[in-house]
Design a protein around this motif. Structure first.
Motif, PDB file in Angstrom:
ATOM      1  N   GLN A 131       0.810  -1.215   0.000  1.00 23.64           N
ATOM      2  CA  GLN A 131       0.000   0.000   0.000  1.00 23.64           C
ATOM      3  C   GLN A 131       0.843   1.263   0.000  1.00 23.64           C
ATOM      4  O   GLN A 131       0.319   2.366  -0.130  1.00 23.64           O
ATOM      5  CB  GLN A 131      -0.942  -0.012   1.212  1.00 23.64           C
ATOM      6  CG  GLN A 131      -2.084  -1.009   1.038  1.00 23.64           C
ATOM      7  CD  GLN A 131      -2.887  -1.202   2.305  1.00 23.64           C
ATOM      8  OE1 GLN A 131      -2.375  -1.097   3.409  1.00 23.64           O
ATOM      9  NE2 GLN A 131      -4.165  -1.499   2.141  1.00 23.64           N
TER      10      GLN A 131
ATOM     11  N   PHE B 237      -9.208   7.403 -12.890  1.00 23.68           N
ATOM     12  CA  PHE B 237      -9.666   6.289 -12.060  1.00 23.68           C
ATOM     13  C   PHE B 237      -8.627   5.930 -11.013  1.00 23.68           C
ATOM     14  O   PHE B 237      -8.939   5.780  -9.826  1.00 23.68           O
ATOM     15  CB  PHE B 237     -10.000   5.058 -12.898  1.00 23.68           C
ATOM     16  CG  PHE B 237     -10.116   3.817 -12.056  1.00 23.68           C
ATOM     17  CD1 PHE B 237     -11.167   3.692 -11.156  1.00 23.68           C
ATOM     18  CD2 PHE B 237      -9.162   2.816 -12.105  1.00 23.68           C
ATOM     19  CE1 PHE B 237     -11.265   2.573 -10.333  1.00 23.68           C
ATOM     20  CE2 PHE B 237      -9.258   1.704 -11.288  1.00 23.68           C
ATOM     21  CZ  PHE B 237     -10.307   1.592 -10.401  1.00 23.68           C
ATOM     22  N   TRP B 238      -7.366   5.800 -11.455  1.00 23.21           N
ATOM     23  CA  TRP B 238      -6.337   5.417 -10.484  1.00 23.21           C
ATOM     24  C   TRP B 238      -6.141   6.510  -9.446  1.00 23.21           C
ATOM     25  O   TRP B 238      -5.819   6.218  -8.293  1.00 23.21           O
ATOM     26  CB  TRP B 238      -5.021   5.078 -11.182  1.00 23.21           C
ATOM     27  CG  TRP B 238      -5.105   3.801 -11.950  1.00 23.21           C
ATOM     28  CD1 TRP B 238      -4.955   3.646 -13.295  1.00 23.21           C
ATOM     29  CD2 TRP B 238      -5.383   2.491 -11.431  1.00 23.21           C
ATOM     30  NE1 TRP B 238      -5.129   2.333 -13.645  1.00 23.21           N
ATOM     31  CE2 TRP B 238      -5.396   1.596 -12.522  1.00 23.21           C
ATOM     32  CE3 TRP B 238      -5.641   1.991 -10.156  1.00 23.21           C
ATOM     33  CZ2 TRP B 238      -5.643   0.229 -12.379  1.00 23.21           C
ATOM     34  CZ3 TRP B 238      -5.887   0.636 -10.011  1.00 23.21           C
ATOM     35  CH2 TRP B 238      -5.884  -0.228 -11.114  1.00 23.21           C
TER      36      TRP B 238
ATOM     37  N   ASP C 128      -8.570   8.390  -8.223  1.00 22.69           N
ATOM     38  CA  ASP C 128      -9.639   8.210  -7.247  1.00 22.69           C
ATOM     39  C   ASP C 128      -9.415   6.960  -6.408  1.00 22.69           C
ATOM     40  O   ASP C 128      -9.692   6.934  -5.216  1.00 22.69           O
ATOM     41  CB  ASP C 128     -10.996   8.092  -7.960  1.00 22.69           C
ATOM     42  CG  ASP C 128     -11.377   9.391  -8.641  1.00 22.69           C
ATOM     43  OD1 ASP C 128     -10.790  10.425  -8.263  1.00 22.69           O
ATOM     44  OD2 ASP C 128     -12.217   9.358  -9.543  1.00 22.69           O
ATOM     45  N   PHE C 129      -8.925   5.904  -7.080  1.00 21.77           N
ATOM     46  CA  PHE C 129      -8.805   4.637  -6.374  1.00 21.77           C
ATOM     47  C   PHE C 129      -7.653   4.653  -5.378  1.00 21.77           C
ATOM     48  O   PHE C 129      -7.761   4.107  -4.285  1.00 21.77           O
ATOM     49  CB  PHE C 129      -8.615   3.490  -7.373  1.00 21.77           C
ATOM     50  CG  PHE C 129      -8.626   2.135  -6.727  1.00 21.77           C
ATOM     51  CD1 PHE C 129      -9.825   1.521  -6.416  1.00 21.77           C
ATOM     52  CD2 PHE C 129      -7.445   1.479  -6.404  1.00 21.77           C
ATOM     53  CE1 PHE C 129      -9.859   0.288  -5.802  1.00 21.77           C
ATOM     54  CE2 PHE C 129      -7.467   0.244  -5.788  1.00 21.77           C
ATOM     55  CZ  PHE C 129      -8.678  -0.358  -5.490  1.00 21.77           C
ATOM     56  N   MET C 130      -6.546   5.263  -5.770  1.00 24.82           N
ATOM     57  CA  MET C 130      -5.370   5.201  -4.893  1.00 24.82           C
ATOM     58  C   MET C 130      -5.162   6.477  -4.091  1.00 24.82           C
ATOM     59  O   MET C 130      -4.232   6.561  -3.298  1.00 24.82           O
ATOM     60  CB  MET C 130      -4.122   4.895  -5.727  1.00 24.82           C
ATOM     61  CG  MET C 130      -4.240   3.570  -6.464  1.00 24.82           C
ATOM     62  SD  MET C 130      -2.796   3.225  -7.478  1.00 24.82           S
ATOM     63  CE  MET C 130      -1.854   2.169  -6.398  1.00 24.82           C
TER      64      MET C 130
ATOM     65  N   ARG D 172       1.356   6.818 -13.533  1.00 27.96           N
ATOM     66  CA  ARG D 172       0.816   6.564 -12.185  1.00 27.96           C
ATOM     67  C   ARG D 172       1.833   6.919 -11.099  1.00 27.96           C
ATOM     68  O   ARG D 172       1.473   7.300  -9.989  1.00 27.96           O
ATOM     69  CB  ARG D 172       0.436   5.087 -12.031  1.00 27.96           C
ATOM     70  CG  ARG D 172      -0.788   4.650 -12.790  1.00 27.96           C
ATOM     71  CD  ARG D 172      -1.431   3.428 -12.133  1.00 27.96           C
ATOM     72  NE  ARG D 172      -0.496   2.338 -11.919  1.00 27.96           N
ATOM     73  CZ  ARG D 172      -0.239   1.381 -12.802  1.00 27.96           C
ATOM     74  NH1 ARG D 172      -0.854   1.376 -13.973  1.00 27.96           N
ATOM     75  NH2 ARG D 172       0.622   0.432 -12.534  1.00 27.96           N
TER      76      ARG D 172
ATOM     77  N   LYS E  39     -15.307   6.830  -1.452  1.00 29.45           N
ATOM     78  CA  LYS E  39     -15.207   7.524  -2.730  1.00 29.45           C
ATOM     79  C   LYS E  39     -14.531   6.620  -3.754  1.00 29.45           C
ATOM     80  O   LYS E  39     -14.930   6.568  -4.926  1.00 29.45           O
ATOM     81  CB  LYS E  39     -14.388   8.807  -2.524  1.00 29.45           C
ATOM     82  CG  LYS E  39     -14.381   9.712  -3.739  1.00 29.45           C
ATOM     83  CD  LYS E  39     -13.502  10.949  -3.487  1.00 29.45           C
ATOM     84  CE  LYS E  39     -13.001  11.488  -4.807  1.00 29.45           C
ATOM     85  NZ  LYS E  39     -11.641  11.988  -4.721  1.00 29.45           N
ATOM     86  N   LEU E  40     -13.516   5.901  -3.306  1.00 33.88           N
ATOM     87  CA  LEU E  40     -12.794   5.087  -4.278  1.00 33.88           C
ATOM     88  C   LEU E  40     -13.587   3.854  -4.681  1.00 33.88           C
ATOM     89  O   LEU E  40     -13.459   3.367  -5.804  1.00 33.88           O
ATOM     90  CB  LEU E  40     -11.419   4.709  -3.736  1.00 33.88           C
ATOM     91  CG  LEU E  40     -11.325   3.813  -2.517  1.00 33.88           C
ATOM     92  CD1 LEU E  40     -11.112   2.389  -2.941  1.00 33.88           C
ATOM     93  CD2 LEU E  40     -10.175   4.275  -1.655  1.00 33.88           C
TER      94      LEU E  40
ATOM     95  N   ALA F  40     -15.734   5.128  -7.275  1.00 32.51           N
ATOM     96  CA  ALA F  40     -14.958   5.310  -8.501  1.00 32.51           C
ATOM     97  C   ALA F  40     -14.813   3.991  -9.240  1.00 32.51           C
ATOM     98  O   ALA F  40     -14.926   3.927 -10.472  1.00 32.51           O
ATOM     99  CB  ALA F  40     -13.582   5.881  -8.161  1.00 32.51           C
TER     100      ALA F  40
ATOM    101  N   ARG G 128     -16.301   3.137 -12.861  1.00 33.46           N
ATOM    102  CA  ARG G 128     -15.441   2.698 -13.947  1.00 33.46           C
ATOM    103  C   ARG G 128     -15.971   1.423 -14.592  1.00 33.46           C
ATOM    104  O   ARG G 128     -16.039   1.303 -15.819  1.00 33.46           O
ATOM    105  CB  ARG G 128     -14.022   2.439 -13.432  1.00 33.46           C
ATOM    106  CG  ARG G 128     -13.085   1.994 -14.537  1.00 33.46           C
ATOM    107  CD  ARG G 128     -11.798   1.394 -14.000  1.00 33.46           C
ATOM    108  NE  ARG G 128     -11.984   0.008 -13.608  1.00 33.46           N
ATOM    109  CZ  ARG G 128     -11.100  -0.961 -13.808  1.00 33.46           C
ATOM    110  NH1 ARG G 128      -9.962  -0.685 -14.384  1.00 33.46           N
ATOM    111  NH2 ARG G 128     -11.338  -2.187 -13.407  1.00 33.46           N
TER     112      ARG G 128
ATOM    113  N   MET H 167      -3.131  -3.344  -4.110  1.00 35.97           N
ATOM    114  CA  MET H 167      -2.224  -2.411  -3.443  1.00 35.97           C
ATOM    115  C   MET H 167      -2.930  -1.105  -3.084  1.00 35.97           C
ATOM    116  O   MET H 167      -2.291  -0.147  -2.676  1.00 35.97           O
ATOM    117  CB  MET H 167      -1.009  -2.132  -4.336  1.00 35.97           C
ATOM    118  CG  MET H 167      -0.216  -3.400  -4.652  1.00 35.97           C
ATOM    119  SD  MET H 167       0.942  -3.189  -6.013  1.00 35.97           S
ATOM    120  CE  MET H 167       2.127  -2.094  -5.252  1.00 35.97           C
ATOM    121  N   GLY H 168      -4.226  -1.056  -3.287  1.00 36.15           N
ATOM    122  CA  GLY H 168      -4.977   0.151  -2.947  1.00 36.15           C
ATOM    123  C   GLY H 168      -5.161   0.275  -1.450  1.00 36.15           C
ATOM    124  O   GLY H 168      -4.810  -0.630  -0.694  1.00 36.15           O
ATOM    125  N   PRO H 169      -5.706   1.405  -1.034  1.00 39.04           N
ATOM    126  CA  PRO H 169      -5.840   1.646   0.402  1.00 39.04           C
ATOM    127  C   PRO H 169      -6.988   0.885   1.061  1.00 39.04           C
ATOM    128  O   PRO H 169      -7.114   0.925   2.274  1.00 39.04           O
ATOM    129  CB  PRO H 169      -6.065   3.154   0.489  1.00 39.04           C
ATOM    130  CG  PRO H 169      -6.547   3.553  -0.855  1.00 39.04           C
ATOM    131  CD  PRO H 169      -6.043   2.565  -1.845  1.00 39.04           C
TER     132      PRO H 169
END
Lengths: 199, 240, 222
Positions: free
Chosen positions: A72, A95-96, A98-100, A137, C2-3, C6, C10, C85-87
């Motif tokens: 992370q 998108f990335w 918002d996602f990350m 990214r 929020k994610l 998203a 998508r 690997m996202g939060p």
């Protein structure tokens, strides 16, 4: 901040890919990962990213963010670019973001010379442009550890210069990079790790 | 548990107890079959066909029992990450599937004289049928995935999700059946079953259980051997 | 949160742009509803009797056919790697993708089904209960399809396997969904009870599906 791995062993399908690999990387350092095909360069990067589990050994990011896994706090860029062909270049990055939890799409695009292509569908991009979109990214979302698997594949010399510049800026602000590549990365790596040398 | 998890110790123990288990199995079958075929009286309604019950009912019990064993082994594998538990679950599946098939086939044979049809969508047969699908899906997973660690992990998930599903299916099929066939076509006596029929049934159930234990031990032994062979092949190739 | 939104957005955009989302599933649905009377004859009474069941089965199969799309592409192009690997926990990713599948495929089908029921001489009184039961049941269908899709994501010929694996999971949904739709054999009280049980099954799926899907996907990423 120190990324340290001790006696790492990786197995795939009952076969030992590598064993007893140790590494240590400090803030602001670049590590170059080399070794013949099948020596486990990709496996080691995936292991650090948390996509793979070590069969034995330890891995820790000291003084990192305690609540987060290493994955992370890391970027992982590999052959598969995670680019959606049906989305535009901008939408892909948005998108990335918002996602990350990242920042400025425009800045990330311009860092890799993609601003002009922003509204085009990513399906129209060439292989090199797609690779740049994946690399964008890195700039988009600030993360301390970059895990780059053959990052230069498909890049022309201008794009390679851009990557070198982005990497230098990251190292300058205390970031860490592990790059699996045999291509010179514009500066002497602080450490080298050669896999498959002995076993 | 931890003691048996070592394959070498397991093999030693399995080899020691297997002969006894086989003897007990054969003995129980002899007694059970004698009771089922000779001492148990023909049913006053069903006549001699009732004897199919002694093969059919224990097979159905075993089909459920083996699936539970498989799920338990999968849970142990998931928690303790021990490969022997994966092997135990993997080789239990074909045995359980055979029991399940046996119960379906004998149920169908029994159905012909009882219901006048080879297959009736009776609640019990239907849930057995679904159980058969669960077995087939589980075995297909092992067959389809080459990488053994990945296959093991996926198989655990499939076994456990299936195990959660079994009682839900049972409940739903009973519900469905009671809606569509208010008067059950055929009720097997449950507690009203006569003693002269009950004891051979129980003995047969025990015989099936021992048969399963014996087959399971043999299969685990074979699976351990297969893994060793695979390991040897890998190490030969690995040295380039 | 929020994610997660998203991610759902998508997936919806992707399914819309690449076609094949609700569109092709609806096409399949329509094909069944048109072919069925041709196959069994135009007897209005018979059609009315089998209509709820036929619609449920079409819904089930349409959802099943579209299941492999939930994870396949993201697995192949490496997006799933990065999503781990996202939060947020990976289970949330699996849940979000199931929800996106529900919104893009199952829900439109559940809404369209009672309307297509006219072609099967569906009793107008059952349109409302059928619609409610299908909307609820379709959530469970998407969640269970997610397990099947995740478990077979790295296999070349996963399609047949998905059917074998998911079919047993769909049996209870079909039975209680049909009961709740006031199918031929159930009255209002039974329908209410069935609807409650259907809700319970949906809730169980809501817990089990993200756990099982995420665990399966992780082992494919290794």
């Amino acid at each position: 901040m120190i990324l340290s791995g001790g006696n790492l062993t990786c197995e795939r399908g009952g076969r030992t890919v590598f064993s007893a690999v140790s590494l240590s990387l400090r803030s602001g350092e670049l590590m170059q990962l080399t070794g013949p095909n099948g020596s486990g360069k990709s496996s080691l990067l995936r292991l650090i990213a948390g996509l793979n589990e070590q069969a034995s050994g330890t891995l820790a990011l000291e003084d990192g963010h305690g609540d987060l896994t290493i994955g992370q706090q890391a970027h992982y860029i590999a052959h598969q670019e995670a680019v959606k062909t049906a989305l535009s270049v901008h939408e892909n990055l948005a998108f990335w973001r918002d996602f990350m939890g990242g920042g400025d799409v425009g800045e990330a695009l311009s860092a890799f010379g993609l601003s002009r292509l922003s509204t085009y569908p990513a399906g129209l991009l060439s292989a090199g442009q797609k690779r740049r979109l994946a690399l964008a990214r890195l700039v988009l979302v600030p993360r301390v550890l970059w895990l780059l698997d053959e990052p230069t594949v498909g890049l022309d010399s201008a794009s390679l210069d851009r990557l070198v510049k982005v990497m230098a800026a990251h190292l300058g602000t205390g970031g860490m990079i592990i790059a699996a590549t045999h291509v010179p990365l514009g500066r002497e790596p602080d450490t080298r790790l050669e896999l498959g040398a002995s076993s | 548990m931890q003691y048996l998890a070592n394959p070498t110790r397991f093999l030693k123990l399995a080899n020691a107890v297997l002969p006894y288990i086989w003897v007990i199995t054969i003995g129980l079958f002899a007694v059970g079959l004698y009771g089922a075929l000779f001492t148990a009286p023909p049913d006053y309604q069903q006549g001699e066909t009732v004897r199919i019950m002694f093969v059919h009912v224990p097979a159905a019990w075993m089909a459920l029992f083996v699936y539970s064993t498989m799920a338990l082994a999968s849970a142990i594998a998931l928690i303790f990450r021990h490969p022997l538990a994966d092997a135990a679950a993997k080789v239990a599946a074909p045995i359980g599937a055979v029991f399940c098939f046996l119960s379906l086939a004998t149920g169908s044979l029994w159905g012909k004289p009882m219901w006048g049809a080879w297959w009736v969508w009776d609640a019990r047969l239907t849930s057995m049928f679904v159980l058969m699908l669960l077995y087939l899906g589980y075995m297909a997973i092992w067959a389809a995935i080459d990488e053994p660690h990945r296959a093991a992990m996926i198989a655990r998930i499939v076994a456990l999700v299936g195990f959660i599903n079994v009682p839900i299916v049972k409940f739903s099929v009973d519900w469905w059946n009671s809606l569509h066939q208010p008067a059950s076509v055929f009720r097997m006596g449950g507690p009203t079953i006569d003693k002269s029929m009950l004891w051979p049934l129980l003995v047969m159930g025990l015989a099936y259980t021992f048969l399963f234990v014996a087959l399971h031990l043999v299969s685990i032994r074979a699976e351990i051997a297969a893994r060793k062979i695979r390991q040897i092949h890998i190490s030969e190739i690995g040295d380039r | 949160m929020k994610l997660i939104l998203a991610l759902i957005r998508r997936d919806l955009v992707l399914s819309y742009r690449q076609g094949g989302g609700a569109g092709s599933a609806l096409g399949f649905f329509l094909a069944v509803v048109v072919l069925l009377p041709i196959g069994i004859g135009p007897d209005q009474q018979l059609l009315a009797r089998i209509a709820p069941g036929a619609l449920w089965i079409s819904l089930l199969l349409s959802v099943l056919l579209s299941a492999d799309r939930i994870y396949q592409q993201d697995y192949e192009d490496g997006s799933l790697d990065i999503m781990t690997m996202g939060p947020v926990p990976f289970e949330m990713v699996a849940l979000a993708k199931s929800v996106a599948h529900w919104l893009s495929t199952s829900l439109p089908l559940a809404i369209a089904a009672p309307l297509l029921g006219f072609l099967l001489n569906l009793d107008p009184a059952t349109i409302l209960p059928l619609g409610i039961a299908m909307m609820l049941g379709s959530i469970a269908l998407s969640l269970l399809a997610s397990i099947g899709a995740a478990v077979t994501v790295g296999l070349r010929r996963g399609g047949l396997l998905v059917s074998i694996l998911v079919l047993p999971l769909y049996v209870p949904v079909l039975i209680f969904g049909l009961s709740a739709s006031q199918g031929p054999a159930s009255g209002p009280e039974i329908a209410t009870a069935a609807l409650l049980i259907l809700t319970a099954i949906t809730l169980v799926s809501l817990v089990v599906s993200p756990l099982a899907s995420a665990a399966a996907l992780r082992s494919y990423l290794k």
